[in-house]
Design an enzyme around this catalytic site. Sequence first.
Site, PDB file in Angstrom:
ATOM      1  N   HIS A  63     -22.165   5.593 -69.056  1.00  0.00           N
ATOM      2  CA  HIS A  63     -21.760   6.995 -69.040  1.00  0.00           C
ATOM      3  C   HIS A  63     -22.861   7.808 -68.359  1.00  0.00           C
ATOM      4  O   HIS A  63     -23.965   7.309 -68.117  1.00  0.00           O
ATOM      5  CB  HIS A  63     -21.470   7.514 -70.450  1.00  0.00           C
ATOM      6  CG  HIS A  63     -22.647   7.553 -71.354  1.00  0.00           C
ATOM      7  ND1 HIS A  63     -23.328   6.415 -71.767  1.00  0.00           N
ATOM      8  CD2 HIS A  63     -23.304   8.590 -71.963  1.00  0.00           C
ATOM      9  CE1 HIS A  63     -24.311   6.742 -72.572  1.00  0.00           C
ATOM     10  NE2 HIS A  63     -24.333   8.063 -72.702  1.00  0.00           N
ATOM     11  N   HIS A  65     -24.839  10.376 -69.076  1.00  0.00           N
ATOM     12  CA  HIS A  65     -25.962  11.074 -69.693  1.00  0.00           C
ATOM     13  C   HIS A  65     -27.245  10.582 -69.022  1.00  0.00           C
ATOM     14  O   HIS A  65     -27.363   9.401 -68.668  1.00  0.00           O
ATOM     15  CB  HIS A  65     -26.009  10.833 -71.198  1.00  0.00           C
ATOM     16  CG  HIS A  65     -25.117  11.760 -71.976  1.00  0.00           C
ATOM     17  ND1 HIS A  65     -24.643  11.469 -73.228  1.00  0.00           N
ATOM     18  CD2 HIS A  65     -24.610  12.989 -71.655  1.00  0.00           C
ATOM     19  CE1 HIS A  65     -23.888  12.475 -73.666  1.00  0.00           C
ATOM     20  NE2 HIS A  65     -23.852  13.400 -72.733  1.00  0.00           N
ATOM     21  N   ASP A  67     -30.243   9.696 -69.761  1.00  0.00           N
ATOM     22  CA  ASP A  67     -31.040   8.545 -70.188  1.00  0.00           C
ATOM     23  C   ASP A  67     -30.390   7.217 -69.831  1.00  0.00           C
ATOM     24  O   ASP A  67     -30.960   6.152 -70.080  1.00  0.00           O
ATOM     25  CB  ASP A  67     -31.322   8.614 -71.694  1.00  0.00           C
ATOM     26  CG  ASP A  67     -30.073   8.749 -72.546  1.00  0.00           C
ATOM     27  OD1 ASP A  67     -29.158   9.493 -72.157  1.00  0.00           O
ATOM     28  OD2 ASP A  67     -30.012   8.124 -73.627  1.00  0.00           O
ATOM     29  N   HIS A 143     -17.588   8.748 -77.420  1.00  0.00           N
ATOM     30  CA  HIS A 143     -18.810   9.530 -77.309  1.00  0.00           C
ATOM     31  C   HIS A 143     -18.454  10.956 -76.889  1.00  0.00           C
ATOM     32  O   HIS A 143     -17.273  11.307 -76.781  1.00  0.00           O
ATOM     33  CB  HIS A 143     -19.751   8.852 -76.309  1.00  0.00           C
ATOM     34  CG  HIS A 143     -21.167   9.331 -76.363  1.00  0.00           C
ATOM     35  ND1 HIS A 143     -21.844   9.579 -77.544  1.00  0.00           N
ATOM     36  CD2 HIS A 143     -22.059   9.615 -75.366  1.00  0.00           C
ATOM     37  CE1 HIS A 143     -23.064   9.982 -77.271  1.00  0.00           C
ATOM     38  NE2 HIS A 143     -23.222  10.018 -75.968  1.00  0.00           N
ATOM     39  N   ASP A 213     -23.550   4.210 -76.159  1.00  0.00           N
ATOM     40  CA  ASP A 213     -23.453   5.356 -77.059  1.00  0.00           C
ATOM     41  C   ASP A 213     -22.029   5.564 -77.586  1.00  0.00           C
ATOM     42  O   ASP A 213     -21.079   5.690 -76.811  1.00  0.00           O
ATOM     43  CB  ASP A 213     -23.896   6.624 -76.331  1.00  0.00           C
ATOM     44  CG  ASP A 213     -25.330   6.530 -75.851  1.00  0.00           C
ATOM     45  OD1 ASP A 213     -25.845   5.411 -75.731  1.00  0.00           O
ATOM     46  OD2 ASP A 213     -25.933   7.582 -75.575  1.00  0.00           O
ATOM     47  N   HIS A 271     -31.333   1.633 -78.625  1.00  0.00           N
ATOM     48  CA  HIS A 271     -31.091   3.055 -78.382  1.00  0.00           C
ATOM     49  C   HIS A 271     -31.646   3.886 -79.540  1.00  0.00           C
ATOM     50  O   HIS A 271     -31.003   4.783 -80.072  1.00  0.00           O
ATOM     51  CB  HIS A 271     -29.594   3.324 -78.174  1.00  0.00           C
ATOM     52  CG  HIS A 271     -29.299   4.635 -77.505  1.00  0.00           C
ATOM     53  ND1 HIS A 271     -29.015   5.790 -78.207  1.00  0.00           N
ATOM     54  CD2 HIS A 271     -29.258   4.979 -76.210  1.00  0.00           C
ATOM     55  CE1 HIS A 271     -28.796   6.782 -77.363  1.00  0.00           C
ATOM     56  NE2 HIS A 271     -28.943   6.318 -76.139  1.00  0.00           N
TER      57      HIS A 271
END
Length: 304
Positions: A63, A65, A67, A143, A213, A271
Amino acid sequence: MEKFEVHILGCGSALPTTRHFPTSQVVNLRDKLFMIDCGEGTQVQFRRSKLKFSRLNHIFISHLHGDHCFGLPGLISTFSMLGRTAELCIHAHRDIEVYLNPILDYFCQHLPYKVTLIPFETKKPELIYEDRSLTITTIPLNHRMPCCGFLFEEKAERNHIIRDMVDFYQVPISQINRIKNGEDYVTPEGEVIPNSRLTHSANPPRRYAYCSDTIYYEKIVEQIKGVDLLFHEATFAQNELARAKQTYHTTARQAAQIALAANVKKLLIGHFSARYENDSIFLQEATEIFPKCELAKEGLRIDI
């Protein structure tokens, strides 16, 4: 058995720390490298792993994001400086084009190789890669933005020939492939030699599931059932369950509950939130539910 390894390059979450790099892994299947996520510092960790840059041709982003994808521009640029010529394929949600194309247009106008963005959807499982020994399928997750994990599945090998028996029955070379595919052998005299006498079964195909996530999400259980190794995010300990729900993340205990429900062979959690100074709390909580659990850490290599 053929090589099937998972290398942990980073196992931290969004806030950088001196203990963990942001999320990234490399799957090495028969010396083909597949990167999963690419947070900041991934290329440095790639160097430390001693893996060969030239063997990486596919990157899978769970995804968008930061990080999980902020390491892409630097890695792409480094490949250029190293004189790469082979195509690099980046598999991600379609919004990868919104993020990456402007960067490529500004900083990477004269790359000596082609970067191909391959979009996928995240609402249902989708086969996104296949070669003669492997398939990779998305695992829909839940998420705050479109997100999925990835299921790496080794293809079943054909039966292995028992050389002494093949020689004994004087099986012609022209019949070997058919026997490997499970057929019996009929001698010139009409005698049927059972396949089980001429072959033995290959090793069962191995499977690795990467679940990035997500909030606690039981819908994934059926798809990952029985995998040899499950990586599941464990951002928080149980004392931050409310925070986990609010941010659509999972606790270590919940990750273990998923592993137990899916009857996986081994669980790997990572994570980790920057708020914890000691990761042992995650392992303690997870192993109370699912004993066959290990903490991800930078530099860890797991053989499947």
